[in-house]
Design a protein around this motif. Structure first.
Motif, PDB file in Angstrom:
ATOM      1  N   CYS A  32       0.832  -1.215   0.000  1.00  0.00           N
ATOM      2  CA  CYS A  32       0.000   0.000   0.000  1.00  0.00           C
ATOM      3  C   CYS A  32       0.862   1.258   0.000  1.00  0.00           C
ATOM      4  O   CYS A  32       0.556   2.231  -0.705  1.00  0.00           O
ATOM      5  N   TYR A  80       2.176   1.661  -3.415  1.00  0.00           N
ATOM      6  CA  TYR A  80       1.117   2.118  -4.318  1.00  0.00           C
ATOM      7  C   TYR A  80       0.931   3.635  -4.224  1.00  0.00           C
ATOM      8  O   TYR A  80       0.745   4.320  -5.228  1.00  0.00           O
ATOM      9  N   THR A  81       1.005   4.164  -2.995  1.00  0.00           N
ATOM     10  CA  THR A  81       0.817   5.610  -2.816  1.00  0.00           C
ATOM     11  C   THR A  81       2.013   6.406  -3.324  1.00  0.00           C
ATOM     12  O   THR A  81       1.915   7.627  -3.493  1.00  0.00           O
ATOM     13  N   TRP A 128       3.119   6.223  -6.218  1.00  0.00           N
ATOM     14  CA  TRP A 128       2.746   6.621  -7.576  1.00  0.00           C
ATOM     15  C   TRP A 128       1.335   7.221  -7.655  1.00  0.00           C
ATOM     16  O   TRP A 128       1.075   8.030  -8.513  1.00  0.00           O
ATOM     17  N   ARG A 129       0.453   6.817  -6.770  1.00  0.00           N
ATOM     18  CA  ARG A 129      -0.924   7.297  -6.858  1.00  0.00           C
ATOM     19  C   ARG A 129      -1.428   7.696  -5.482  1.00  0.00           C
ATOM     20  O   ARG A 129      -1.498   6.869  -4.575  1.00  0.00           O
ATOM     21  N   THR A 141      -8.615   3.121  -1.972  1.00  0.00           N
ATOM     22  CA  THR A 141      -8.164   1.765  -2.294  1.00  0.00           C
ATOM     23  C   THR A 141      -7.241   1.198  -1.226  1.00  0.00           C
ATOM     24  O   THR A 141      -7.450   0.079  -0.737  1.00  0.00           O
ATOM     25  N   VAL A 142      -6.228   1.951  -0.828  1.00  0.00           N
ATOM     26  CA  VAL A 142      -5.275   1.418   0.158  1.00  0.00           C
ATOM     27  C   VAL A 142      -5.953   1.215   1.507  1.00  0.00           C
ATOM     28  O   VAL A 142      -5.606   0.299   2.254  1.00  0.00           O
ATOM     29  N   PHE A 188      -7.640  -3.950  -4.484  1.00  0.00           N
ATOM     30  CA  PHE A 188      -6.742  -3.240  -5.393  1.00  0.00           C
ATOM     31  C   PHE A 188      -7.361  -3.156  -6.791  1.00  0.00           C
ATOM     32  O   PHE A 188      -7.376  -2.099  -7.442  1.00  0.00           O
ATOM     33  N   ALA A 207       3.442   0.517 -11.458  1.00  0.00           N
ATOM     34  CA  ALA A 207       3.133   0.582 -10.031  1.00  0.00           C
ATOM     35  C   ALA A 207       2.096  -0.465  -9.652  1.00  0.00           C
ATOM     36  O   ALA A 207       2.197  -1.116  -8.601  1.00  0.00           O
ATOM     37  N   GLU A 208       1.081  -0.625 -10.508  1.00  0.00           N
ATOM     38  CA  GLU A 208       0.045  -1.607 -10.219  1.00  0.00           C
ATOM     39  C   GLU A 208       0.600  -3.022 -10.273  1.00  0.00           C
ATOM     40  O   GLU A 208       0.299  -3.855  -9.401  1.00  0.00           O
ATOM     41  N   SER A 239       2.589  -3.661  -7.159  1.00  0.00           N
ATOM     42  CA  SER A 239       1.771  -3.738  -5.955  1.00  0.00           C
ATOM     43  C   SER A 239       0.941  -5.010  -5.913  1.00  0.00           C
ATOM     44  O   SER A 239       0.722  -5.592  -4.845  1.00  0.00           O
ATOM     45  N   TRP A 240       0.452  -5.445  -7.065  1.00  0.00           N
ATOM     46  CA  TRP A 240      -0.433  -6.602  -7.106  1.00  0.00           C
ATOM     47  C   TRP A 240       0.304  -7.911  -7.297  1.00  0.00           C
ATOM     48  O   TRP A 240      -0.196  -8.966  -6.887  1.00  0.00           O
TER      49      TRP A 240
END
Length: 495
Positions: free
Chosen positions: A105, A108-109, A111-112, A249-250, A353, A457-458, A461-462
């Protein structure tokens, strides 16, 4: 201080340091603050991995809790409260899961960042939540357990209330009110146990700690209700869909992936361990409520029209299988609950996610306004299909083992009717997830996506969650071998 003790402390110190570093960064260095938080989360994850068992536990053979690593220092000497931490087969998989999801998480943050921005503050709150959750999983003092249990409340409220959707404030207030209700019950339960037993040490308390039967019945009732709110278990679950739907999302990933596990872990470690007579007395009721949750949540999922809300209600059903495993009070049931918790965290974290990514691209989460992902975003559609079939319990993927073992444990306990209904309830998961895929991935295309492809990034993260969902399905012994001795010891306590 030994290496193991140092690692135990580090799992709490690293994220706490990350909170300070991320929050202290000025607004113009927002990305630097997020990066500092990411480094702290990565260090915490490495420390959690290194907590694997080595050496012989200091606790004698046959004790109900035998932590691999343990630290026990005076905390409030006047009240005989101690800073007592430890990790064993019950807590270790959840410690690693918490550290992993928080790391993903925070990455992920990087980048987004959801509106209204201030990513460094969001990362600081995620790390503060991690401190509380990890503290719950490693606490071996009941009062310390309660303190860490409460640390999570305000940071999660802020995550929902600041970065959530249009109805974020009502959802955040509902989350707080329900959780405070559970906290009051937990506080009273802790007070009853500590005042009657004369100690807050969970190792000494496990097995009843000399508590009278009436005290155990009262304590278990209070503790079970408190943990049922946090899990949440039916019918005390109504705060969950709103919180999941409105959270960023996070926030949804942390909430579903590990925060809910505080309740089921607490029920197993504290409720069953400290008040075994109360657990035996309430076991049939817990089993019936668990099966009711599985069936009712499945039926409700069939009626959902919003993506994140459907996934949220599916969590209630999956937690029903975890509760059924716990309610059997057997080693098999305990193993089912433990691997079910881990599998749910991995799979539902991935689902949220993906749901967030779909909502960001389509600007809606309504199922009737989604469709055709197979043509417009095949990568996203493929991952959603993979996560869905993992969640419905397909053999070979992580979701299968917890549900299967819970049903087997119910049969071993002699609850044949509950086992049959639970198995039928599992079929409902196939129905509502296939309905979801038919509409979202295979249905006619509805509108355009703002960004059909998958970003780096996705994928970063995934990816770990995709791999883990398969690895735990093919090699469940990764979790089961670690927790086998602890599960047998806990089952002996309540036999």
């Amino acid at each position: 201080m030994s290496a193991g003790q140092g690692l135990l402390v580090a799992t709490l110190v690293f994220p706490a340091a990350g909170v300070v570093a991320a929050a202290a960064a000025p607004a113009r260095l927002d990305r630097v603050g997020r990066l500092a938080g990411l480094v702290a989360a990565a260090a915490t994850f490495v420390a959690s991995l290194l907590l694997l068992p080595h050496g012989e536990p200091r606790v004698p053979q046959g004790a109900p809790i035998r932590p691999w690593h343990e630290i026990d220092l005076p905390w409030v000497p006047g009240l005989d409260l101690r800073f007592h931490l430890g990790v064993d087969g019950v807590s270790y998989p959840l410690v690693v899961l918490t550290a992993l999801l928080t790391l993903l998480c925070c990455g992920y943050t990087l980048w987004r960042v959801p509106e209204p921005g201030h990513g460094r503050l969001l990362v600081a709150l995620l790390l503060a939540i991690e401190v509380g959750i990890l503290g719950v999983f490693v606490s071996l003092d009941l009062v310390l357990f309660f303190v860490f249990f409460e640390i999570v409340l305000l940071p999660m409220y802020a995550v929902i209330a600041i970065w959530g959707g249009e109805r974020r404030r009502p959802a955040a207030r509902k989350f707080v009110l329900y959780t405070l209700f559970g906290s009051v019950l937990l506080l009273v339960g802790v007070f009853v146990v500590v005042s009657k037993a004369g100690t807050a040490d969970l190792i000494r308390l496990t097995g009843g700690g000399g508590l009278a039967r009436g005290t155990q019945l009262l304590a278990f009732t209070l503790l079970a209700l408190a943990f049922a709110v946090k899990s949440p278990l039916w019918p005390l679950h109504t705060w969950l869909p709103d919180a999941h739907t409105e959270a960023p999302t996070v926030g949804s990933v942390i909430l579903a992936g590990v925060l809910l596990k505080m309740g089921t872990y607490g029920l197993l470690r504290v409720g069953v361990g400290v008040a075994p007579e109360g657990a035996r007395w309430a076991a049939p009721v817990l089993g019936a409520l668990a099966v009711a949750a599985i069936v009712i949540a499945g039926l409700v999922c069939l009626a959902q029209v919003e993506l994140k809300r459907l996934i949220a209600y599916s969590s209630v059903g999956h937690m029903g299988f975890v509760l059924l495993g716990i309610a059997t009070l057997t080693a098999t049931g305990t193993q089912a609950a433990l691997i079910g918790n881990v599998a749910h965290g991995v799979i539902t974290g991935l689902l949220f996610f993906l749901a967030g990514a779909i909502k960001d691209r389509a600007h809606t989460g309504r199922l009737m306004e989604l469709g055709g992902l197979r043509e417009t975003a095949p990568g996203l559609a493929g991952l959603l299909g993979y996560a869905a079939i993992a969640s419905l319990g397909l053999p070979g993927l992580a979701g299968f083992w917890g549900e299967a073992f819970a049903v087997v444990a119910a049969v071993q306990r002699g609850w044949m009717a509950l086992a049959v209904v639970a198995a039928a309830g599992a079929a409902l998961a196939a129905a509502y997830f296939l309905r979801l895929l038919r509409q979202v991935t295979h249905g006619p295309a509805v509108g355009k996506l703002s960004r059909p492809g998958l970003s780096r990034a996705e994928l970063l993260s995934w990816g770990p969650l995709v791999v883990l969902a398969l690895a735990l399905g093919l090699v469940p012994a990764v979790v089961l071998n670690l927790s086998a001795d602890a599960a047998r010891a806990l089952a002996e306590v309540v036999r």
